[in-house]
Motif scaffolding. Sequence first.
Motif, PDB file in Angstrom:
ATOM      1  N   PRO A   5       7.209  28.057  25.496  1.00 25.07           N
ATOM      2  CA  PRO A   5       6.219  29.079  25.157  1.00 25.07           C
ATOM      3  C   PRO A   5       6.043  30.061  26.308  1.00 25.07           C
ATOM      4  N   GLN A   6       5.627  31.282  25.988  1.00 28.54           N
ATOM      5  CA  GLN A   6       5.465  32.343  26.974  1.00 28.54           C
ATOM      6  C   GLN A   6       4.554  31.942  28.125  1.00 28.54           C
ATOM      7  N   GLY A   7       3.543  31.139  27.886  1.00 27.15           N
ATOM      8  CA  GLY A   7       2.566  30.811  28.915  1.00 27.15           C
ATOM      9  C   GLY A   7       2.927  29.629  29.795  1.00 27.15           C
ATOM     10  N   THR A   8       4.128  29.099  29.681  1.00 23.97           N
ATOM     11  CA  THR A   8       4.513  27.935  30.469  1.00 23.97           C
ATOM     12  C   THR A   8       4.480  28.288  31.954  1.00 23.97           C
ATOM     13  N   ALA A   9       3.900  27.419  32.750  1.00 23.73           N
ATOM     14  CA  ALA A   9       3.771  27.645  34.189  1.00 23.73           C
ATOM     15  C   ALA A   9       5.141  27.641  34.859  1.00 23.73           C
ATOM     16  N   ALA A  10       5.309  28.529  35.829  1.00 28.32           N
ATOM     17  CA  ALA A  10       6.576  28.635  36.556  1.00 28.32           C
ATOM     18  C   ALA A  10       6.950  27.302  37.203  1.00 28.32           C
ATOM     19  N   GLY A  11       5.964  26.609  37.766  1.00 32.58           N
ATOM     20  CA  GLY A  11       6.239  25.318  38.405  1.00 32.58           C
ATOM     21  C   GLY A  11       6.816  24.305  37.432  1.00 32.58           C
ATOM     22  N   ALA A  12       6.310  24.300  36.213  1.00 37.66           N
ATOM     23  CA  ALA A  12       6.821  23.376  35.201  1.00 37.66           C
ATOM     24  C   ALA A  12       8.268  23.710  34.849  1.00 37.66           C
ATOM     25  N   LEU A  13       8.570  24.998  34.757  1.00 37.51           N
ATOM     26  CA  LEU A  13       9.950  25.405  34.441  1.00 37.51           C
ATOM     27  C   LEU A  13      10.904  25.071  35.579  1.00 37.51           C
ATOM     28  N   VAL A  14      10.471  25.281  36.813  1.00 33.01           N
ATOM     29  CA  VAL A  14      11.300  24.937  37.970  1.00 33.01           C
ATOM     30  C   VAL A  14      11.584  23.436  37.964  1.00 33.01           C
ATOM     31  N   TRP A  15      10.541  22.645  37.733  1.00 35.30           N
ATOM     32  CA  TRP A  15      10.705  21.197  37.713  1.00 35.30           C
ATOM     33  C   TRP A  15      11.654  20.772  36.596  1.00 35.30           C
ATOM     34  N   ARG A  16      11.481  21.334  35.409  1.00 29.73           N
ATOM     35  CA  ARG A  16      12.334  20.960  34.273  1.00 29.73           C
ATOM     36  C   ARG A  16      13.789  21.355  34.509  1.00 29.73           C
ATOM     37  N   LEU A  17      14.020  22.541  35.062  1.00 27.63           N
ATOM     38  CA  LEU A  17      15.388  22.968  35.334  1.00 27.63           C
ATOM     39  C   LEU A  17      16.026  22.090  36.406  1.00 27.63           C
ATOM     40  N   ALA A  18      15.283  21.809  37.467  1.00 33.35           N
ATOM     41  CA  ALA A  18      15.810  20.960  38.541  1.00 33.35           C
ATOM     42  C   ALA A  18      16.137  19.563  38.015  1.00 33.35           C
ATOM     43  N   THR A  19      15.256  19.018  37.202  1.00 33.84           N
ATOM     44  CA  THR A  19      15.477  17.690  36.636  1.00 33.84           C
ATOM     45  C   THR A  19      16.674  17.696  35.689  1.00 33.84           C
ATOM     46  N   ARG A  20      16.731  18.702  34.850  1.00 32.84           N
ATOM     47  CA  ARG A  20      17.851  18.812  33.904  1.00 32.84           C
ATOM     48  C   ARG A  20      19.178  18.928  34.660  1.00 32.84           C
ATOM     49  N   TRP A  21      19.210  19.740  35.716  1.00 27.82           N
ATOM     50  CA  TRP A  21      20.424  19.914  36.503  1.00 27.82           C
ATOM     51  C   TRP A  21      20.832  18.595  37.163  1.00 27.82           C
ATOM     52  N   ARG A  22      19.869  17.897  37.788  1.00 29.19           N
ATOM     53  CA  ARG A  22      20.185  16.635  38.467  1.00 29.19           C
ATOM     54  C   ARG A  22      20.745  15.620  37.486  1.00 29.19           C
ATOM     55  N   VAL A  23      20.108  15.478  36.345  1.00 25.84           N
ATOM     56  CA  VAL A  23      20.574  14.519  35.338  1.00 25.84           C
ATOM     57  C   VAL A  23      21.960  14.911  34.834  1.00 25.84           C
TER      58      VAL A  23
END
Length: 150
Positions: A5-23
């Motif tokens: 969603p448009q209102g997703t916090a930048a920190g949450a997106l950074v965390w999700r991308l980093a986690t997705r990349w590591r996995v």
Amino acid sequence: MSSEPQGTAAGALVWRLATRWRVSVDRALAPLDLTHAQYVLLAALHGLERAGRQPSQRELADETGLEALYVSKLARTLEAKGLVTRRRDTHDTRAVQLTLTDHGRTGVRAAMQTVQELLERLLEPLGGRHSARTTAFVRDLATLLDAPLA
């Protein structure tokens, strides 16, 4: 397009991308019997050796952003796998230098190819690794990494 969603916090997106990349990297490297963290250490060591350096574990910690104790643990594991050798620095007996073995050089090249292919897939929506959007994205990530958080 992202389902975020448009209102997703930048920190949450950074965390999700980093986690997705590591996995994703862990899964891609599993057939090579490597973890993402082991790969990061091997790739950094490979790069430093190609530049003519014989780094210590501390230098590798600084280069990778990993904690020194974690680098020591990773180095022991990689040594047990026959990928690196560890030896005391002749000028500073507190320092431990790492060197890739022949087996380690072969393994890191294969791992680097695997990770580069995965990176191509990740950056495809931005136009690929060499696009202007990717260049700007990398610049923005570097800016964020330089931001003081303490």
